[in-house]
Design a protein around this motif. Structure first.
Motif, PDB file in Angstrom:
ATOM      1  N   ALA A  97      -2.025 -24.238  -5.809  1.00 14.90           N
ATOM      2  CA  ALA A  97      -2.374 -24.386  -7.219  1.00 14.90           C
ATOM      3  C   ALA A  97      -2.426 -23.051  -7.961  1.00 14.90           C
ATOM      4  CB  ALA A  97      -3.707 -25.120  -7.337  1.00 14.90           C
ATOM      5  N   ASN A  98      -3.207 -22.107  -7.459  1.00  8.90           N
ATOM      6  CA  ASN A  98      -3.385 -20.870  -8.203  1.00  8.90           C
ATOM      7  C   ASN A  98      -3.047 -19.655  -7.360  1.00  8.90           C
ATOM      8  OD1 ASN A  98      -4.466 -21.973 -10.717  1.00  8.90           O
ATOM      9  ND2 ASN A  98      -6.163 -22.651  -9.401  1.00  8.90           N
ATOM     10  N   PRO A  99      -1.771 -19.458  -7.085  1.00  9.36           N
ATOM     11  CA  PRO A  99      -1.413 -18.321  -6.244  1.00  9.36           C
ATOM     12  C   PRO A  99      -1.739 -17.006  -6.944  1.00  9.36           C
ATOM     13  CG  PRO A  99       0.546 -19.220  -7.256  1.00  9.36           C
ATOM     14  CD  PRO A  99      -0.575 -20.150  -7.598  1.00  9.36           C
ATOM     15  N   LEU A 100      -2.026 -15.983  -6.144  1.00 13.53           N
ATOM     16  CA  LEU A 100      -2.301 -14.663  -6.708  1.00 13.53           C
ATOM     17  C   LEU A 100      -0.983 -13.918  -6.876  1.00 13.53           C
ATOM     18  CD1 LEU A 100      -5.237 -13.958  -4.281  1.00 13.53           C
ATOM     19  CD2 LEU A 100      -5.457 -14.332  -6.745  1.00 13.53           C
ATOM     20  N   GLN A 101      -0.934 -13.036  -7.848  1.00 14.47           N
ATOM     21  CA  GLN A 101       0.285 -12.276  -8.079  1.00 14.47           C
ATOM     22  C   GLN A 101      -0.077 -11.006  -8.830  1.00 14.47           C
ATOM     23  OE1 GLN A 101       3.343 -14.678  -9.869  1.00 14.47           O
ATOM     24  NE2 GLN A 101       5.002 -13.488  -8.953  1.00 14.47           N
ATOM     25  N   ILE A 102       0.677  -9.961  -8.622  1.00 16.90           N
ATOM     26  CA  ILE A 102       0.489  -8.717  -9.359  1.00 16.90           C
ATOM     27  C   ILE A 102       1.823  -8.378  -9.993  1.00 16.90           C
ATOM     28  CG2 ILE A 102      -0.127  -6.267  -9.199  1.00 16.90           C
ATOM     29  CD1 ILE A 102      -1.768  -6.895  -6.735  1.00 16.90           C
ATOM     30  N   ALA A 103       1.790  -7.905 -11.221  1.00 23.45           N
ATOM     31  CA  ALA A 103       3.038  -7.608 -11.933  1.00 23.45           C
ATOM     32  C   ALA A 103       3.866  -6.575 -11.169  1.00 23.45           C
ATOM     33  CB  ALA A 103       2.723  -7.089 -13.329  1.00 23.45           C
ATOM     34  N   ALA A 104       5.195  -6.758 -11.206  1.00 26.35           N
ATOM     35  CA  ALA A 104       6.100  -5.937 -10.404  1.00 26.35           C
ATOM     36  C   ALA A 104       5.895  -4.444 -10.646  1.00 26.35           C
ATOM     37  CB  ALA A 104       7.550  -6.322 -10.706  1.00 26.35           C
ATOM     38  N   ASP A 105       5.718  -4.027 -11.882  1.00 22.49           N
ATOM     39  CA  ASP A 105       5.559  -2.604 -12.173  1.00 22.49           C
ATOM     40  C   ASP A 105       4.279  -2.052 -11.554  1.00 22.49           C
ATOM     41  OD1 ASP A 105       7.847  -2.811 -13.527  1.00 22.49           O
ATOM     42  OD2 ASP A 105       6.949  -2.860 -15.542  1.00 22.49           O
ATOM     43  N   GLU A 106       3.216  -2.853 -11.638  1.00 24.56           N
ATOM     44  CA  GLU A 106       1.948  -2.431 -11.038  1.00 24.56           C
ATOM     45  C   GLU A 106       2.092  -2.293  -9.527  1.00 24.56           C
ATOM     46  OE1 GLU A 106      -1.887  -4.459 -11.952  1.00 24.56           O
ATOM     47  OE2 GLU A 106      -0.749  -5.197 -13.681  1.00 24.56           O
ATOM     48  N   VAL A 107       2.822  -3.218  -8.931  1.00 28.17           N
ATOM     49  CA  VAL A 107       3.022  -3.167  -7.481  1.00 28.17           C
ATOM     50  C   VAL A 107       3.724  -1.870  -7.113  1.00 28.17           C
ATOM     51  CG1 VAL A 107       4.230  -4.189  -5.521  1.00 28.17           C
ATOM     52  CG2 VAL A 107       3.084  -5.658  -7.175  1.00 28.17           C
ATOM     53  N   ALA A 108       4.826  -1.583  -7.817  1.00 26.60           N
ATOM     54  CA  ALA A 108       5.609  -0.384  -7.496  1.00 26.60           C
ATOM     55  C   ALA A 108       4.754   0.864  -7.627  1.00 26.60           C
ATOM     56  CB  ALA A 108       6.824  -0.301  -8.408  1.00 26.60           C
ATOM     57  N   ALA A 109       3.912   0.890  -8.658  1.00 26.40           N
ATOM     58  CA  ALA A 109       3.102   2.081  -8.878  1.00 26.40           C
ATOM     59  C   ALA A 109       1.952   2.170  -7.882  1.00 26.40           C
ATOM     60  CB  ALA A 109       2.560   2.077 -10.309  1.00 26.40           C
ATOM     61  N   GLY A 110       1.435   1.003  -7.486  1.00 22.23           N
ATOM     62  CA  GLY A 110       0.209   1.006  -6.693  1.00 22.23           C
ATOM     63  C   GLY A 110       0.397   1.045  -5.186  1.00 22.23           C
ATOM     64  N   VAL A 111       1.512   0.500  -4.689  1.00 20.82           N
ATOM     65  CA  VAL A 111       1.648   0.285  -3.251  1.00 20.82           C
ATOM     66  C   VAL A 111       1.443   1.546  -2.399  1.00 20.82           C
ATOM     67  CG1 VAL A 111       3.409  -0.170  -1.480  1.00 20.82           C
ATOM     68  CG2 VAL A 111       2.886  -1.892  -3.183  1.00 20.82           C
ATOM     69  N   PRO A 112       2.043   2.695  -2.745  1.00 22.08           N
ATOM     70  CA  PRO A 112       1.826   3.861  -1.877  1.00 22.08           C
ATOM     71  C   PRO A 112       0.344   4.179  -1.675  1.00 22.08           C
ATOM     72  CG  PRO A 112       3.605   4.285  -3.413  1.00 22.08           C
ATOM     73  CD  PRO A 112       2.996   2.978  -3.828  1.00 22.08           C
ATOM     74  N   ASP A 113      -0.419   4.165  -2.784  1.00 17.46           N
ATOM     75  CA  ASP A 113      -1.851   4.480  -2.667  1.00 17.46           C
ATOM     76  C   ASP A 113      -2.585   3.385  -1.912  1.00 17.46           C
ATOM     77  OD1 ASP A 113      -1.430   6.776  -4.024  1.00 17.46           O
ATOM     78  OD2 ASP A 113      -2.029   5.981  -5.987  1.00 17.46           O
ATOM     79  N   TRP A 114      -2.243   2.142  -2.191  1.00  9.74           N
ATOM     80  CA  TRP A 114      -2.925   1.041  -1.504  1.00  9.74           C
ATOM     81  C   TRP A 114      -2.692   1.097  -0.001  1.00  9.74           C
ATOM     82  CZ3 TRP A 114      -0.671  -2.843  -5.566  1.00  9.74           C
ATOM     83  CH2 TRP A 114      -1.388  -2.701  -6.770  1.00  9.74           C
ATOM     84  N   LEU A 115      -1.465   1.406   0.387  1.00  8.89           N
ATOM     85  CA  LEU A 115      -1.177   1.480   1.825  1.00  8.89           C
ATOM     86  C   LEU A 115      -1.953   2.620   2.475  1.00  8.89           C
ATOM     87  CD1 LEU A 115       2.653   0.740   2.135  1.00  8.89           C
ATOM     88  CD2 LEU A 115       0.727  -0.706   2.807  1.00  8.89           C
ATOM     89  N   ALA A 116      -2.004   3.752   1.775  1.00 12.09           N
ATOM     90  CA  ALA A 116      -2.744   4.892   2.319  1.00 12.09           C
ATOM     91  C   ALA A 116      -4.223   4.531   2.462  1.00 12.09           C
ATOM     92  CB  ALA A 116      -2.560   6.105   1.424  1.00 12.09           C
ATOM     93  N   GLU A 117      -4.754   3.909   1.419  1.00 13.74           N
ATOM     94  CA  GLU A 117      -6.161   3.519   1.423  1.00 13.74           C
ATOM     95  C   GLU A 117      -6.433   2.504   2.543  1.00 13.74           C
ATOM     96  OE1 GLU A 117      -8.591   4.390  -1.038  1.00 13.74           O
ATOM     97  OE2 GLU A 117     -10.116   3.273   0.068  1.00 13.74           O
ATOM     98  N   TRP A 118      -5.515   1.534   2.664  1.00 16.36           N
ATOM     99  CA  TRP A 118      -5.667   0.515   3.705  1.00 16.36           C
ATOM    100  C   TRP A 118      -5.683   1.172   5.089  1.00 16.36           C
ATOM    101  CZ3 TRP A 118      -2.870  -1.146   7.941  1.00 16.36           C
ATOM    102  CH2 TRP A 118      -3.261  -2.378   8.485  1.00 16.36           C
TER     103      TRP A 118
END
Lengths: 349, 220, 535
Positions: free
Chosen positions: A322-343
């Motif tokens: 019903a309510n899948p989560l999603q993040i806008a493509a541009d935000e993903v591209a900008a955020g992923v490197p930091d998120w992976l490092a943080e993870w």
């Protein structure tokens, strides 16, 4: 003997192979579809397409989706194919930014589901299918343990479900990254805290989907000991489809409907394609009712086209999320490197 | 220093009996030659005396002590082969010092004594050479020095000169005989060349043609 | 036998032998890498910084590779000893069995291990080290075995008569004599483990990493190409240094005369027991994971069944995924044959070039460098160089064997070069003195050895190709998948059938490999020349 003899043998073999491997084609009539290694469709569809258009469709794969997109970015402007299928919403922003795609608006796009119709990255991409990454549940385990299966992301961090979950490393696995993104989407800046709680609750991290599902998951065949795994919403029907006869009545697994991340796969004409007309024909064909109807049972994804009837196993065992989560493509591209490092920091790896 | 070697009723072979009932007594400082055609078991006999190949029956005695069950390294029986079999990663000096090191000497002591042994075989000044820069005759002399340096009770020679040319062979055979006598070392010399055997040895024996027959003395 | 004397009578073409491997490396390694590097530098608009934490990953990978190498040597040396030197029942089978782990796709090895040890042993460094050692046993057993088989064990007899106990004789005489092949194989095992990808991803639990897995992550997840290039460059430097070091070690040892291979029966009772225990050990060690897989391929819903084997023919029928398992088998086998031919020619000539004079003999060292280049890098570079107009080799079906040959050539060099160096070059002089023309003399002197080691190394090369997945996934045509590609695709989806059929296909791969290796070994021994006496 012979180095010379060996050399001759080598050349002869090579010549023999290239002779039988070569497809005699007129260059103008061939169109190349670049895709990831998971691509599969019914052969009859391809035969129909070739018969109908007179084009020769050559499917070339280049590793998983990430590697395939990486190759496309590196070859941007002088591509190795004419049309690409399989770039998803986590990868697409970088590919679009690198100038991989040429604009094309397929007339068939009008038939897409309303929420996907305008999801075209400025006319460069066309959605072809979508699917959700969700936690899968071994129903039998919870039934015999007398425990209700988890129903929310929060549950996964609660002590009743200690040592039961296996996830994939987001740095090496596409569903793993999707699951991380779903926690980012749900918890915002507080997501590292959620992962700390998961870690404290005994989550296991596997390197890949195969490893997690086939190895760690109790229902994967490899004799694992984890009854909860990050997989796809369509895994339960796949379990039926890929079972031996007689097929079981129902799957032994089900889907946790909360915390699912929506993945969308796109196709696009490659900039600099040598056969742009052919590329457009392939893209139109991918959106055709026939191909769209074939997608669920061949690739276990859901058609982007509106109103395509789903096979029985899907309607019964793959409930719509019903309510899948999603993040806008541009935000993903900008955020992923930091998120992976943080993870990595949070999980101590 | 000098010792007696005896074999009593020895059965030899690699798994299956090649010859048996072989008896032999080598007196202290005596050189005994054994001749016979190839395949008659000469080399196997030596290998069995040294313990390199286990005897299939009978006894080997050194100075009256039964060493049949002893491992090779405790028997104090030296051996040289048709090829010098020098250790290629060691220089000449360290090759000769090898046995002395096994007696517990440190490298300096062993090296010093090795120089002495090299002098016996006429190779003064060769200690620092890599072994691959030796001629065939020189290499076999180093092998001899290496075998004699730790003062074995008995030295076994398995056709040590057969790979050399005739002139070199005679000279080396004479040198070896001199050296063995000077050091008063008992030796068993196996060869297919009766002249060479006669020239070196105090006594020449012949391998029996059939299993079960004894070693027979060859009259001079 | 002065080393230089013989080269006077070497045929002239030996001096030019380096051209073939040189051209091969230039065309299929250097050019793709330059194309890739140029593209990355050419304004993707990112700064090329070595990513944070690279040093830590490199150090961890080095420690892991060191442990893997030590374990592979500890288990592989006794195997090399028994399999290459003794005659016993089942020797040929044991020798072929040792090769199996090396050619299994890493995904299959990982699954087999997990199926064997169950969830009891957690993923991580330990399991990765054990799996690397398992996979690389063949490298040690084959490379060291080839030299050990020709080692004259009377050296040990001499050492024993000089007062050395068995262990001392082994330590002071046998080991130093084997240094060239031990160094060569250790370097290869280290490099394989250091730059490993599949096993690290599948058994490392995410915490064990290599630079290679970082490269993959940087290219396919982060799309950080400059970072990936920097990481790949560091890996190349480390690996090249190790390989050059190994090569230097194996060159430093003096030339020596080798005896033609003469297998023997164990002489003592303890020897017989040793051979039996070791060969049984080989069987158990190698077969246990394979048997676990075999069982998996025969179990369906808790009972014995042939369902998965029957499904091999029908699975995914009518889709673009898998034409028929037969065609995948055909593809895999023909790729393996072409790889073996290319690698034997290129690697063999590189090894022959070592005999020549002057700087060209260093080609053998350069030929080993591909081992250090990450598969993802080679795959992407090859696609850029040969996967699009004007040079489009994709349709010829040669890209995959060429990429496989790149990995196989170093192995061929590692097997052939030490054997050639160890050959008695006096034979060359003798043949020349007898009036043989240089090429004839060369063949007389080196032909017998060359034939044996070339066959052995060609088998190894073919085996590499049979089990390779990474490059194939980049370069294979979708319509011509190899067997490992099929296995991995099956394992990439849920369902009991997927796992069962993948296990059955893996067993087919094991069987083919076993047959191939047995055949080549037989060929190698039946054509083996009678003992050649020293001239």
């Amino acid at each position: 003997m012979g180095v010379k003899a060996l050399l001759a043998a080598g050349i002869a073999t090579a010549a023999a192979l290239s002779a039988c491997g070569g497809t005699a084609e007129s260059a103008s009539g061939t169109v190349r579809l670049l895709t990831h290694e998971s691509f599969v469709l019914s052969q009859s569809l391809i035969d129909d397409f070739q018969a109908r258009t007179g084009l020769v469709l050559e499917v070339v794969t280049a590793g998983d989706a990430g590697s395939m997109v990486a190759g496309a970015i590196l070859a941007a402007g002088a591509p190795t194919a004419d049309v690409l299928f399989g770039v998803d919403n986590t990868l697409r922003s970088r590919a679009v930014g690198a100038g991989v795609f040429a604009p094309y608006a397929s007339s068939a796009a009008d038939a897409l589901r309303p929420e996907l119709r305008d999801d075209t990255a400025g006319g460069l991409l066309t959605p072809v299918d979508f699917g959700d990454v969700c936690v899968n549940i071994d129903d039998g385990f919870f039934a015999s343990a007398g425990l209700a299966p988890p129903s929310t992301l929060e549950d996964l961090a609660s002590p009743e479900y200690r040592d039961l979950l296996v996830v994939e490393d987001p740095g090496t696995s596409s569903p793993g990254l999707a699951f991380l993104l779903s926690t980012v989407a749900r918890y915002g800046d507080q997501w590292p805290d959620y992962w700390r709680r998961l870690a404290a609750n005994g989550v296991t991290v596997a390197g890949s989907w195969t490893d997690a599902y086939m190895g760690d998951f109790t229902k994967g065949g490899g004799g694992g000991d984890r009854p909860l795994v990050v997989s796809y919403a369509t895994s339960p029907p796949a379990e039926i489809v890929y079972a031996s006869d007689p097929k079981p009545e129902r799957p032994s697994t089900s889907v946790m409907p909360d915390g699912c991340y929506r993945q969308v796969e796109y196709a696009g004409v490659l900039a600099g394609a040598s056969n742009p007309a052919g590329a457009q024909a392939v893209l139109d064909w991918l959106l055709s009712p026939e191909v769209q109807a074939d997608l669920p049972l061949s690739m276990f994804v859901l058609p982007a086209r509106d109103g395509v009837a789903l096979p029985d196993v899907f309607t019964r065992f793959a409930p719509a999320i019903a309510n899948p989560l999603q993040i806008a493509a541009d935000e993903v591209a900008a955020g992923v490197p930091d998120w992976l490092a943080e993870w990595g920091a949070v999980m101590g790896r | 220093m000098t010792s007696r070697l005896e074999a009593i009723d020895l059965a030899i072979g690699h798994g299956t009996v090649l010859a048996d009932g072989l008896s032999l007594s080598v007196a202290p400082a005596e050189i005994v030659a054994i001749v016979g055609p190839s395949g008659s078991g000469k080399s196997t006999l030596l290998a069995s005396l040294a313990g390199v190949v286990p005897a299939l029956g009978g006894h080997v005695l050194v100075d009256g002590i039964d060493v049949t069950a002893w491992p090779v390294h405790r028997r104090r029986i030296g051996m040289i082969f048709q090829e010098p079999l020098l250790f290629p990663h060691l220089d000449v000096g360290d090759n000769v010092a090898y046995g002395l090191r096994r007696l517990g000497q440190n490298r300096r002591e062993a090296r010093a004594q090795a120089l002495e042994a090299l002098a016996w075989v006429g190779l003064d000044g060769y200690a620092d050479r890599p072994v691959e820069r030796l001629s065939g005759g020189q290499a076999q002399r180093v092998a001899l020095a290496r075998a004699l340096a730790p003062r074995p009770a008995v030295l076994l020679l398995d056709e040590p000169f057969s790979a050399l040319d005739a002139e070199l062979r005679q000279r080396l055979a004479a040198d070896v005989a001199d050296l063995l006598r000077r050091e008063a070392t008992a030796a068993v010399h196996v060869t297919h060349d009766l002249d060479e055997a006669a020239a070196m040895a105090d006594r020449v024996l012949r391998m029996p043609p059939e299993p079960g027959q004894p070693l027979a003395r060859v009259p001079r | 036998m002065g080393g230089g004397d013989g080269s006077l009578s070497l045929p002239r073409w030996v001096g030019w032998a380096w051209l073939v491997p040189g051209a091969f490396l230039l065309a299929f390694l250097a050019y793709p890498l330059v194309a890739l590097g140029a593209r990355i530098l050419d304004g993707l608009g990112q700064s090329a910084l070595v990513p944070v934490g690279t040093g830590q990953v490199a150090a961890l990978a080095a420690a892991q590779a060191l442990a893997s190498t030590a374990l592979a040597l500890a288990v592989g040396l006794p195997m090399a000893n028994v399999v290459s030197r003794y005659r016993f029942r089942g020797r040929a089978l044991a020798q072929a069995l040792v090769t199996i782990p090396f050619v299994l796709p890493t995904v299959v090895v990982a699954l087999a291990f997990r199926s064997l040890v169950g969830p009891g042993i957690p993923q991580g460094l330990f399991l990765v080290v054990v799996a690397h050692a398992y996979v690389n046993l063949a490298v040690v057993a084959r490379i060291v075995g080839a030299q050990w088989a020709q080692h004259d064990d009377r050296h040990e007899a001499v050492a024993r008569t000089l007062g050395a106990i068995r262990w001392t004789a082994f330590r002071t005489v046998t080991l130093p004599a084997l240094v060239p092949s031990i160094a060569a194989s250790a370097a290869v095992v280290f490099v394989f483990s250091f730059s490993s990808l599949g096993i690290v991803l599948l058994l490392g639990g995410g915490s064990t990493r290599t630079l290679e897995s970082q490269v993959l992550r940087q290219t396919s997840v982060l799309l950080d190409f400059p970072g990936a290039a920097a990481t790949a460059a560091i890996q190349l430097v480390v690996v090249s240094a190790i390989l050059l070091g190994g090569a230097a070690l194996s060159r430093r040892s003096p030339r020596r005369v080798m005896r033609p291979i003469r297998l023997r029966r164990p002489t003592s009772r303890s020897g017989t027991i040793g051979v039996r225990v070791t060969s049984a050990g080989i069987a158990v060690l190698v077969l246990a994971p394979v048997l676990a897989l075999a069982v998996d391929s025969l179990r369906s819903r808790g009972s014995w069944s042939l369902a998965w084997w029957q499904a091999i023919g029908s699975v995914d029928a009518g889709t673009t995924r898998i034409g028929s398992p037969l065609s995948a088998l055909g593809t895999s086998i023909s790729y393996a044959l072409i790889t073996a031919a290319i690698a034997a020619v290129v690697g063999g000539l590189a090894a022959v070039a070592v005999l020549g004079r002057g700087p060209t003999r260093w080609i053998a060292l350069v030929a080993v460098v591909p081992l250090g280049v990450s598969a993802a890098t080679v795959g992407l570079g090859t696609l850029l160089a040969y996967g699009r107009p004007p040079l489009d080799l994709r349709a010829t079906g040669l890209l995959v064997p060429l990429a496989h040959a790149l990995v196989a050539v170093p192995l061929v060099v590692a097997v052939v070069a030490p054997a050639l160096r160890g050959t008695d070059d006096r034979r060359l002089a003798v043949a020349a003195c007898l009036g043989a023309r240089p090429t004839r003399a060369f063949l007389t002197a080196y032909g017998p050895v060359l034939r044996i080691v070339m066959l052995a190394s060609a088998a190894l090369a073919g085996a590499v190709s049979l089990g390779e997945f990474g490059a194939a996934s980049f370069l294979a045509r979708a319509t011509n998948p190899t067997v490992p590609l099929q296995i991995v695709r099956l394992l990439g989806r849920p369902g009991e059938e997927s796992y069962g059929v993948a296990a059955a296909l893996a067993m087919v791969l094991v069987a083919i490999t076993l047959v191939l290796v047995l055949l080549v070994d037989r060929l190698g021994t039946s054509r083996q020349p009678a003992a050649v006496g020293t001239p």
